[in-house]
Design an enzyme around this catalytic site. Structure first.
Site, PDB file in Angstrom:
ATOM      1  N   CYS A  24      -5.513  -2.193   2.999  1.00  0.00           N
ATOM      2  CA  CYS A  24      -5.299  -1.862   4.454  1.00  0.00           C
ATOM      3  C   CYS A  24      -6.452  -2.662   5.125  1.00  0.00           C
ATOM      4  CB  CYS A  24      -5.152  -0.407   4.897  1.00  0.00           C
ATOM      5  SG  CYS A  24      -4.634   0.022   6.610  1.00  0.00           S
ATOM      6  N   LYS A  52      -9.810   2.880  -2.897  1.00  0.00           N
ATOM      7  CA  LYS A  52     -10.311   2.368  -1.696  1.00  0.00           C
ATOM      8  C   LYS A  52     -11.659   2.891  -1.182  1.00  0.00           C
ATOM      9  CE  LYS A  52      -8.693   1.970   3.279  1.00  0.00           C
ATOM     10  NZ  LYS A  52      -7.519   2.052   4.305  1.00  0.00           N
ATOM     11  N   GLU A 107       0.817  -1.194  -0.079  1.00  0.00           N
ATOM     12  CA  GLU A 107       0.005   0.006   0.052  1.00  0.00           C
ATOM     13  C   GLU A 107       0.932   1.260   0.041  1.00  0.00           C
ATOM     14  OE1 GLU A 107      -3.157   2.333   2.993  1.00  0.00           O
ATOM     15  OE2 GLU A 107      -1.948   0.534   3.756  1.00  0.00           O
TER      16      GLU A 107
END
Length: 532
Positions: free
Chosen positions: A407, A352, A287
């Site tokens: 994440c 995301k 990430e």
């Protein structure tokens, strides 16, 4: 034990709250990386006895509920302080900017999260019965509270009690039927059942619940033993994965002065020869891999193209920015996963959806206040990241359809798949360097691993550090790179299994289970109306 239960139930004032706090804190030992399952019993049994002590609490009919809620708050505060203390490490990455806020993360967040078990204890007390059925009331109340914790205010289902069972290979297989919240209900029933040993009126009444709990635990283990095949999972043909874990310090990753050194480090690690000489078809980086916008840096894209073999691709986390709208100085930023081919072309992106509150964004009003007093948020992005509108399946050449997660998106059960055709792979890129060598990265990995079992999909996980891994659809770790280790992981990709019962019906089955328990408790409570 009877004497201990009686003394515990008779505790009042600060002694009661201290006992609740200590019991909650003990339960953290049942969570990863410790996995000490008896700690679940040591946490839940005192909670039952303390709730028994609210039977004659005060003159008001609401006094027992208030006392139960307060018990739940102290129990939850102990649970979250002991289980989430490692969040304080993030405030020390840039200590000159954020050390002052550490108490808010280490104590403030647990204090807020504790209101969920406070509600759960109060709900349990509302349904309380003077026999073994109060174990069901407790499990129901706390499970409802845990579901709410995982959904309200963006949700934070970290270290739900179900993870006590969800980290053992055999016991975690039940998640394929009932998911994390079903495991939570089962964990609460099993862990709290021994409390009845001190309160039953007959030998049968004392031993029935603990024996049933032991049989249930053995049954879960037996189901897991049956479900996990003896042989390794088959591999997707013509796929050779390489995961790169750079193990960079967090304070170095976001420093633009380190951009060239970071890129050289990534390229050098990724270009290492494989032990068997096979070239990777897909290289995965973690990430937010770069302290710059990769899609606007032609030089870095050219370096990636030179790294890749013909026909291979790179999959990497990277910040992405839209073109500014008219009248705007900058566009919107997204925490993304980008796919790059051997010509340096970005083939696709996933943005995301589920952002970390106060870590990746701050509500606009609060952001203005923070900046007005000369402070800033954690991410070095003007205004923070924007969430994507909806979850999308990521298409990557040479791979089956991908359920991409960035994440902590991987901690949300039942929320990692998009609408439409079922993906055959979970991809998780993350950066756990924020939390150093603490339980945090282990807990994060354990939750991502449980998603593989719930959905019967392989998990490919790339972390800046801790823990990069390949996990098969049964939760077996094919290979991994440990926390705080620099390296590469070369592996094949396990084949996905058919959709699980949980994947199809999980939320419905949990609702039915809780409704049945509620009906049983309400009917039984009507027969024990003298019990306050």
């Amino acid at each position: 034990m009877i004497l201990l239960a009686k003394r515990t139930s008779l505790l009042r004032g600060w002694r009661r709250w201290l006992a609740a706090f200590a019991a909650g804190a003990t339960g953290a030992l049942a969570m990863p990386p410790f996995g000490f399952l008896p700690a679940l019993v040591l946490s839940l049994v005192p909670a039952i006895w303390l709730l028994d002590g609210t039977m004659k609490e005060g003159p008001s009919r609401w006094a027992p509920l208030k006392a139960a809620a307060l018990l739940g708050w102290f129990w939850g505060f102990g649970t979250f302080v002991a289980g989430l203390w490692w969040l304080g490490a993030a405030f020390l990455v840039e200590a000159d900017q954020f050390a002052w806020a550490m108490p808010f993360g280490v104590l403030g967040l647990p204090a807020l999260l504790a209101f969920f078990p406070a509600f759960g204890f109060a709900l349990a007390r509302l349904l309380w019965l003077p026999d073994a059925r109060r174990i069901l009331a407790f499990a129901l109340g706390v499970t409802v509270a845990e579901w709410l914790r995982g959904h309200l205010f963006t949700g934070f289902p970290w270290n739900s009690p179900g993870m006590a069972l969800g980290q053992n290979l055999w016991l975690m297989q039940t998640a394929s039927l009932v998911g994390l919240y079903g495991l939570t209900f089962l964990s609460l029933c099993i862990g709290a059942a021994p409390a009845v040993l001190a309160s039953g009126q007959t030998t049968r009444a004392r031993w029935m619940a603990p024996v049933l709990a032991a049989v249930l635990l053995l049954g879960l283990a037996g189901f897991g033993f049956w479900r996990v095949p003896a042989e390794a999972s088959a591999s997707v043909p013509d796929v050779r994965l390489r995961i790169m874990q750079p193990n960079l310090p967090q304070d170095a990753k976001f420093n633009p002065r380190n951009r060239d050194a970071i890129m050289r480090h990534y390229l050098s690690l990724s270009a290492r020869p494989a032990r068997d000489g096979a070239a990777p078809t897909h290289i995965v980086w973690p990430e937010s891999a770069f302290p710059f916008l990769l899609h606007r840096d032609a030089g870095s894209l050219a370096q990636i193209a030179a790294l890749l073999e013909p026909g291979s691709v790179l999959i990497t986390g990277a910040a992405r920015m839209d073109e500014p709208l008219p009248g705007e100085a900058v566009g919107k930023f997204y925490n993304a996963i980008q796919v790059i081919d051997d010509r340096g072309t970005i083939l696709g992106s996933y943005d995301k959806v589920h952002l970390v509150p106060f870590g990746e964004y701050v509500p606009k009003v609060l952001d203005a206040v923070i900046r007005a007093v000369g402070l800033r948020q954690f991410v070095h992005i003007p205004g923070g990241f924007e969430p994507a509108g909806k979850r999308m399946t990521l298409s990557i050449p040479g791979l089956p359809p991908v359920a991409a997660t960035v994440c902590y998106e991987a901690i949300f059960p039942g929320e990692i798949l998009s609408d439409g055709p079922r993906p055959n792979l979970i991809l998780n890129v993350t950066n756990d360097a924020w939390f150093g060598e603490t339980p945090g990265p282990y807990q994060h990995f354990a939750q991502a691993r449980l998603r593989a079992v719930e959905e019967a999909l392989p998990l490919v996980r790339a972390a800046n550090t801790g823990i990069s891994a390949i996990v098969d659809p049964f939760g077996r770790i094919v290979d991994r790179i440990p926390l705080s280790v620099e390296g590469i992981l070369d592996s094949t990709l396990p084949v996905a299994e058919p959709a699980t019962v949980y994947s199809k019906w999980g939320k419905f089955s949990l609702t039915v289970t809780l409704v049945i328990c509620l009906m049983l408790l309400v009917v039984r409570r009507g027969r024990h109306s003298t019990f306050p």
